[in-house]
Design a protein around this motif. Sequence first.
Motif, PDB file in Angstrom:
ATOM      1  N   SER A   1      43.142  32.176  46.210  1.00  0.00           N
ATOM      2  CA  SER A   1      44.323  32.577  45.923  1.00  0.00           C
ATOM      3  C   SER A   1      45.399  31.754  45.449  1.00  0.00           C
ATOM      4  N   ALA A   2      44.992  30.477  45.572  1.00  0.00           N
ATOM      5  CA  ALA A   2      45.842  29.256  45.326  1.00  0.00           C
ATOM      6  C   ALA A   2      45.899  29.067  43.717  1.00  0.00           C
ATOM      7  N   VAL A   3      44.847  29.548  43.060  1.00  0.00           N
ATOM      8  CA  VAL A   3      45.013  29.012  41.607  1.00  0.00           C
ATOM      9  C   VAL A   3      45.045  30.483  40.647  1.00  0.00           C
ATOM     10  N   SER A   4      44.640  31.374  41.532  1.00  0.00           N
ATOM     11  CA  SER A   4      44.862  32.931  40.753  1.00  0.00           C
ATOM     12  C   SER A   4      46.295  33.120  40.269  1.00  0.00           C
ATOM     13  N   GLY A   5      46.383  33.924  39.045  1.00  0.00           N
ATOM     14  CA  GLY A   5      47.722  34.092  38.922  1.00  0.00           C
ATOM     15  C   GLY A   5      47.858  34.267  37.251  1.00  0.00           C
ATOM     16  N   LEU A   6      49.038  34.805  36.604  1.00  0.00           N
ATOM     17  CA  LEU A   6      49.226  34.913  35.329  1.00  0.00           C
ATOM     18  C   LEU A   6      48.334  35.786  34.694  1.00  0.00           C
ATOM     19  N   GLY A   7      47.943  36.793  35.703  1.00  0.00           N
ATOM     20  CA  GLY A   7      47.041  37.864  35.006  1.00  0.00           C
ATOM     21  C   GLY A   7      45.468  37.472  34.892  1.00  0.00           C
TER      22      GLY A   7
ATOM     23  N   ALA B   1      15.952  28.610  39.878  1.00  0.00           N
ATOM     24  CA  ALA B   1      15.661  27.579  40.967  1.00  0.00           C
ATOM     25  C   ALA B   1      16.582  26.452  40.644  1.00  0.00           C
ATOM     26  N   PRO B   2      17.431  25.825  41.535  1.00  0.00           N
ATOM     27  CA  PRO B   2      17.426  26.068  43.188  1.00  0.00           C
ATOM     28  C   PRO B   2      18.733  27.011  43.399  1.00  0.00           C
ATOM     29  N   GLY B   3      18.995  27.858  42.772  1.00  0.00           N
ATOM     30  CA  GLY B   3      20.125  28.767  42.997  1.00  0.00           C
ATOM     31  C   GLY B   3      21.415  28.409  42.354  1.00  0.00           C
ATOM     32  N   ALA B   4      22.504  28.808  42.624  1.00  0.00           N
ATOM     33  CA  ALA B   4      23.598  28.481  41.597  1.00  0.00           C
ATOM     34  C   ALA B   4      25.102  28.730  42.215  1.00  0.00           C
ATOM     35  N   SER B   5      25.896  28.011  42.085  1.00  0.00           N
ATOM     36  CA  SER B   5      27.383  28.267  42.403  1.00  0.00           C
ATOM     37  C   SER B   5      28.138  28.373  41.191  1.00  0.00           C
ATOM     38  N   LEU B   6      28.825  29.118  41.026  1.00  0.00           N
ATOM     39  CA  LEU B   6      29.711  29.538  39.870  1.00  0.00           C
ATOM     40  C   LEU B   6      31.383  29.553  40.053  1.00  0.00           C
ATOM     41  N   LEU B   7      32.189  29.068  39.326  1.00  0.00           N
ATOM     42  CA  LEU B   7      33.592  29.101  39.392  1.00  0.00           C
ATOM     43  C   LEU B   7      33.759  30.220  38.110  1.00  0.00           C
ATOM     44  N   VAL B   8      34.349  31.428  38.551  1.00  0.00           N
ATOM     45  CA  VAL B   8      34.717  32.285  37.400  1.00  0.00           C
ATOM     46  C   VAL B   8      36.102  32.462  37.255  1.00  0.00           C
ATOM     47  N   VAL B   9      36.661  32.607  35.898  1.00  0.00           N
ATOM     48  CA  VAL B   9      37.944  32.899  35.628  1.00  0.00           C
ATOM     49  C   VAL B   9      37.881  34.196  34.984  1.00  0.00           C
ATOM     50  N   ALA B  10      38.642  35.199  35.244  1.00  0.00           N
ATOM     51  CA  ALA B  10      38.535  36.655  34.824  1.00  0.00           C
ATOM     52  C   ALA B  10      40.006  37.120  34.751  1.00  0.00           C
TER      53      ALA B  10
ATOM     54  N   THR C   1      48.075  19.313  27.270  1.00  0.00           N
ATOM     55  CA  THR C   1      49.494  19.722  27.211  1.00  0.00           C
ATOM     56  C   THR C   1      50.027  20.703  28.210  1.00  0.00           C
ATOM     57  N   ALA C   2      49.151  21.048  29.147  1.00  0.00           N
ATOM     58  CA  ALA C   2      49.637  21.763  30.270  1.00  0.00           C
ATOM     59  C   ALA C   2      50.103  23.122  29.587  1.00  0.00           C
ATOM     60  N   ASN C   3      49.409  23.420  28.736  1.00  0.00           N
ATOM     61  CA  ASN C   3      49.742  25.036  28.009  1.00  0.00           C
ATOM     62  C   ASN C   3      48.494  25.884  28.377  1.00  0.00           C
ATOM     63  N   ILE C   4      48.146  26.017  29.721  1.00  0.00           N
ATOM     64  CA  ILE C   4      47.119  26.641  30.310  1.00  0.00           C
ATOM     65  C   ILE C   4      47.447  27.201  31.674  1.00  0.00           C
ATOM     66  N   SER C   5      46.730  28.274  31.943  1.00  0.00           N
ATOM     67  CA  SER C   5      46.665  28.929  33.067  1.00  0.00           C
ATOM     68  C   SER C   5      45.840  28.093  34.364  1.00  0.00           C
ATOM     69  N   PRO C   6      46.458  28.494  35.473  1.00  0.00           N
ATOM     70  CA  PRO C   6      45.979  27.540  36.628  1.00  0.00           C
ATOM     71  C   PRO C   6      44.408  27.907  36.885  1.00  0.00           C
TER      72      PRO C   6
ATOM     73  N   VAL D   1      30.794  39.713  37.031  1.00  0.00           N
ATOM     74  CA  VAL D   1      31.709  39.047  35.798  1.00  0.00           C
ATOM     75  C   VAL D   1      32.091  39.624  34.777  1.00  0.00           C
ATOM     76  N   ARG D   2      32.356  40.937  34.828  1.00  0.00           N
ATOM     77  CA  ARG D   2      32.528  41.910  34.002  1.00  0.00           C
ATOM     78  C   ARG D   2      33.839  41.825  33.163  1.00  0.00           C
ATOM     79  N   HIS D   3      34.943  41.050  33.691  1.00  0.00           N
ATOM     80  CA  HIS D   3      36.157  40.768  32.926  1.00  0.00           C
ATOM     81  C   HIS D   3      36.412  39.291  32.871  1.00  0.00           C
ATOM     82  N   ALA D   4      35.083  38.346  33.138  1.00  0.00           N
ATOM     83  CA  ALA D   4      35.292  36.984  33.093  1.00  0.00           C
ATOM     84  C   ALA D   4      35.576  36.642  31.565  1.00  0.00           C
ATOM     85  N   PHE D   5      36.116  35.739  31.514  1.00  0.00           N
ATOM     86  CA  PHE D   5      36.222  35.003  29.951  1.00  0.00           C
ATOM     87  C   PHE D   5      36.003  33.547  30.067  1.00  0.00           C
ATOM     88  N   LEU D   6      35.615  32.883  31.388  1.00  0.00           N
ATOM     89  CA  LEU D   6      35.303  31.610  31.524  1.00  0.00           C
ATOM     90  C   LEU D   6      34.336  31.637  32.593  1.00  0.00           C
ATOM     91  N   ILE D   7      33.273  30.819  32.584  1.00  0.00           N
ATOM     92  CA  ILE D   7      32.138  30.382  33.833  1.00  0.00           C
ATOM     93  C   ILE D   7      31.923  29.086  33.564  1.00  0.00           C
TER      94      ILE D   7
END
Length: 171
Positions: free
Chosen positions: A86-92, A150-159, A17-22, A111-117
Amino acid sequence: MGIRHHPTAQLISDYVTANISPGVALAVAMHLESCTICALAASTASRPAGPERVGRADPPSESALSTVAMGPWIGLRKGVLGAVTSAVSGLGEAVYLLKAEPGADIGTASVRHAFLILVLKGRVKVDGRTVSAGDLLELATPPEVLLADAPGASLLVVAEDLPLRLRRREG
């Protein structure tokens, strides 16, 4: 190991419903790209018609990650790099990427203030449980231990806000 951690039904509904932050939309969209179960749930959820949709863009897809503006990769600790988007950060919220070598202690400060990983690649151990590519973790509290497997990791963090002050580590 398949995807075992999925967004809640409420989060999928908010996405549809697009009721979500970027930043959250980016993480959910990328999860949906790799998870047929959640993609099916999203496709069967109803989208509002009418004024609720006016002025709202569709959430970004995985291809959007390649076009997201990012700051430089900066060493956070041994074997761990971070970059703020910088393109998707915003809305706190702050959205950033972490890359970790196998066995690297990502550190809870990252990840101290992360709420989504979202695990993009590889595997990580979060408080003793292993999560892998495609897994989306909604966090009520910050993890106490976050190690790249192993084999390492890449994470997208939303905080919240900008908890990750990217500075080159000393020494």
